[in-house]
Scaffold this motif. Sequence first.
Motif, mmCIF file in Angstrom:
data_model
loop_
_atom_site.group_PDB
_atom_site.id
_atom_site.type_symbol
_atom_site.label_atom_id
_atom_site.label_comp_id
_atom_site.label_asym_id
_atom_site.label_seq_id
_atom_site.Cartn_x
_atom_site.Cartn_y
_atom_site.Cartn_z
ATOM 1 N N GLY A 18 0.815 -1.209 0.000
ATOM 2 C CA GLY A 18 0.000 0.000 0.000
ATOM 3 C C GLY A 18 0.847 1.257 0.000
ATOM 4 O O GLY A 18 0.438 2.299 0.517
ATOM 5 N N GLY A 21 -0.720 4.391 -1.285
ATOM 6 C CA GLY A 21 -1.960 4.803 -0.648
ATOM 7 C C GLY A 21 -1.766 5.954 0.322
ATOM 8 O O GLY A 21 -0.667 6.501 0.472
ATOM 9 N N TYR A 22 -2.846 6.306 1.014
ATOM 10 C CA TYR A 22 -2.822 7.477 1.890
ATOM 11 C C TYR A 22 -1.839 7.309 3.046
ATOM 12 O O TYR A 22 -0.996 8.178 3.290
ATOM 13 N N VAL A 86 -3.174 -2.331 3.133
ATOM 14 C CA VAL A 86 -4.027 -2.377 1.946
ATOM 15 C C VAL A 86 -5.456 -2.720 2.339
ATOM 16 O O VAL A 86 -5.694 -3.419 3.322
ATOM 17 N N ASN A 90 -12.956 0.415 -2.301
ATOM 18 C CA ASN A 90 -12.894 1.480 -3.285
ATOM 19 C C ASN A 90 -13.988 1.268 -4.307
ATOM 20 O O ASN A 90 -14.597 0.204 -4.372
ATOM 21 N N THR A 321 -0.294 13.022 0.567
ATOM 22 C CA THR A 321 -1.030 11.935 -0.084
ATOM 23 C C THR A 321 -2.521 12.183 0.099
ATOM 24 O O THR A 321 -2.933 12.904 1.005
ATOM 25 N N TRP A 323 -6.710 10.357 -0.247
ATOM 26 C CA TRP A 323 -7.444 9.096 -0.146
ATOM 27 C C TRP A 323 -7.591 8.418 -1.498
ATOM 28 O O TRP A 323 -7.713 7.194 -1.579
ATOM 29 N N ASP A 325 -5.320 8.351 -3.948
ATOM 30 C CA ASP A 325 -4.039 8.104 -4.620
ATOM 31 C C ASP A 325 -3.892 6.669 -5.102
ATOM 32 O O ASP A 325 -3.251 6.411 -6.122
ATOM 33 N N ALA A 326 -4.431 5.728 -4.351
ATOM 34 C CA ALA A 326 -4.206 4.311 -4.665
ATOM 35 C C ALA A 326 -5.157 3.855 -5.758
ATOM 36 O O ALA A 326 -6.161 3.212 -5.509
#
Length: 520
Positions: A18, A21-22, A86, A90, A321, A323, A325-326
Motif C-alpha cells: 500500500g 496509498g494514503y 491495503v 474502493n 497523499t 485518499w 491516490d491508490a
Amino acid sequence: MITAPASGAQAWPVLVTGATGYVGGRLVPLLLDRGHAVRAVGRSVAKLRCRPWSDHPNAQFAEADLRDREALAQAMRGCRTAFYLVHSMNPRAGADYAAVDRELAYTFVEASRDAGLERIIYLAGLGEADDPNLSRHLRSRAEVGRILRLSPAAVTTLRAAVILGAGSASFEILRHLAERLPVMLTPRWVRTKSQPIAISNVLEYLAGCLEHPETAGRSFDICGPDTLSYEDQFRIYSEEARLKRRVIIPVPVLSPRLSSYWLGLVTPVPISLARPLILGLKTKAVCREHSIRDIIPQHLLSCREAIRLALRKVEQQSVDTCWHDAGQTVTPEWVACGDPAYAGGAVLQDGFRATIQAKPEEIWPAVARLGGQAGWYFGDNLWRLRGLADKLVGGPGLRRGRRHPTDIRLGDSLDFWRVVRVDPPTLLLLHAEMKAPGEALLQIRLEKKSPDRTELSMVPRFLPRGLAGLLYWWAVYPFHSWVFAGMLRGLAKATGRPIVDGPDKYKPGTADVCRLPGVH
C-alpha cells in the motif's frame, strides 16, 4: 521484479504494501528518514518511482499484485518485517470488497510463510469483532486481522478510529460538509462518540512498532486524546476554518443508503466508499486500552490541532497523499498490446488537432493544469453535468479534484480521470474512472513540427461493452468536435500563443502507446 538496493542500504529492508496509498505513501518517507531501508510494493514500479522519496538511496521497489502469491513471496524475500496497509474498499471493488480483502489476506499469509517473514504490522479499524452492530467494513478489517494471524510471523495490530489529516477520506467528508452546508439534516449517528487520531500520530505508532520488538504479537487501540461526537467535530472544524456556526439537526429518517447518496453528491468521496464509512460511524469508536502509550510515548494532537494542521496543509497546497491516490495505473490491454478488433471488440476513437506557434515546453504547463480548479479549458458546465451524472450512479465525479494544481505525476487523479502515462512535455494519457458502459482513454500529445511550432492533438478512445456501450459512444459523439476543438483553443489561450492551423478533425492511427521504438 525487485530493483537493486542502493549501495550502503541496510541488509534487512522493511516491506511496505500500500505504498502508494494514503497511509503507506506517508509511512515510507518517515521510515527512510529514520534510517531504515524500505522496499515499497505496488502493481506499478513506475508509479512508485514518481513519488518524491523514490530517489532516496535506501528506497527499493518491488512490482507485485497482492493476488499473486509467487510474486509477493519474491518481493518479501530478504525482508523480516512487512507493513500490511491495503484494503479494497474502493469504487472498483464494489460490494465484494470484503471478499477481495479476504483473498488478499490469505495470499499474504501464504507468501509470508514461503518467504520466512518474521513480523507483520497491520493497521485495522477500531471495533470489537463480537459486536452485533459492527459495520460490514469494520467487520472485514477485523477478519483480515484474524487471517493475518494465521501466518507464522508475529502480527502487531493497531486499531484506529477516524484518522484526521489533509487528504484523508474522513477529513475530506468533514471539510466539504462543513463548508458547503450551513444547515445539515443528519442521521442520529452524528452524536456517536469517537476518538479521532491525527495521521502524524498514526505514523509514529506504526514506525514505533517496528522499532519496539516488544509490540510483536500484540494488538493495540490507538486514539487521540479527545472523545467527541461527530457533531463536535463539525463544530471544531467550523471554528478553525472561520465559518459561521453550522446548524446540525439529527433526524431518524435518514438511512445509511440515503446518507451515502447525500455525501456522494456534496463531497468528493464516491457513494460506494461513503456508504461503508457511514455504516462504520454508527459504531462507538473509543479506545478500551492505552498500553501503547507507555511503549511509544508521543504528543497526541487534539482534534482541534489535527484539523488546524490539515487546513494549513490544504491552504499551502502541500498535501502529501490523498485518499484517492491508490488507483490503477496500468494502461488497459486493449491499448497497450495492440490487439486486433476481433480480440475484444472494436475500439472507437476520434481525433482533433491544432498547430500552435510555441514549443512543447511552453504549452505543457497548461496541459499539466488540467482538471481541479483550472477546469478543462472549455465546456466546464458540460464537464460538471457529466460529473454530476457520475456522482448519481456512484462514481467519483468532478469534486475529487487533483492532488496539486500544477504538478502532475503517474497515478494522480484528475477529477474522474487517472493518469496512466505522463511524459513531459510530449504526452499525457488519462484513463476514465467514471461510470460508463465501457473503458475510455483520453490521449493528449504534443509533437514538435518546427523550432517554434507544435501540433497539439487530443484523441478520445473507447472500448464499448455491448449495445449499451455503442449507444453511449454515439450519443456523445456529436459533441466531440465542439468540446475538443474548444479545449484546443482554450489550451492555446492559456499558453498565450496563437493557433496557426486548425483546430480540425483527423483520423488517428494506432495508439501511440502501442508503437514499438523505430516502428511507424
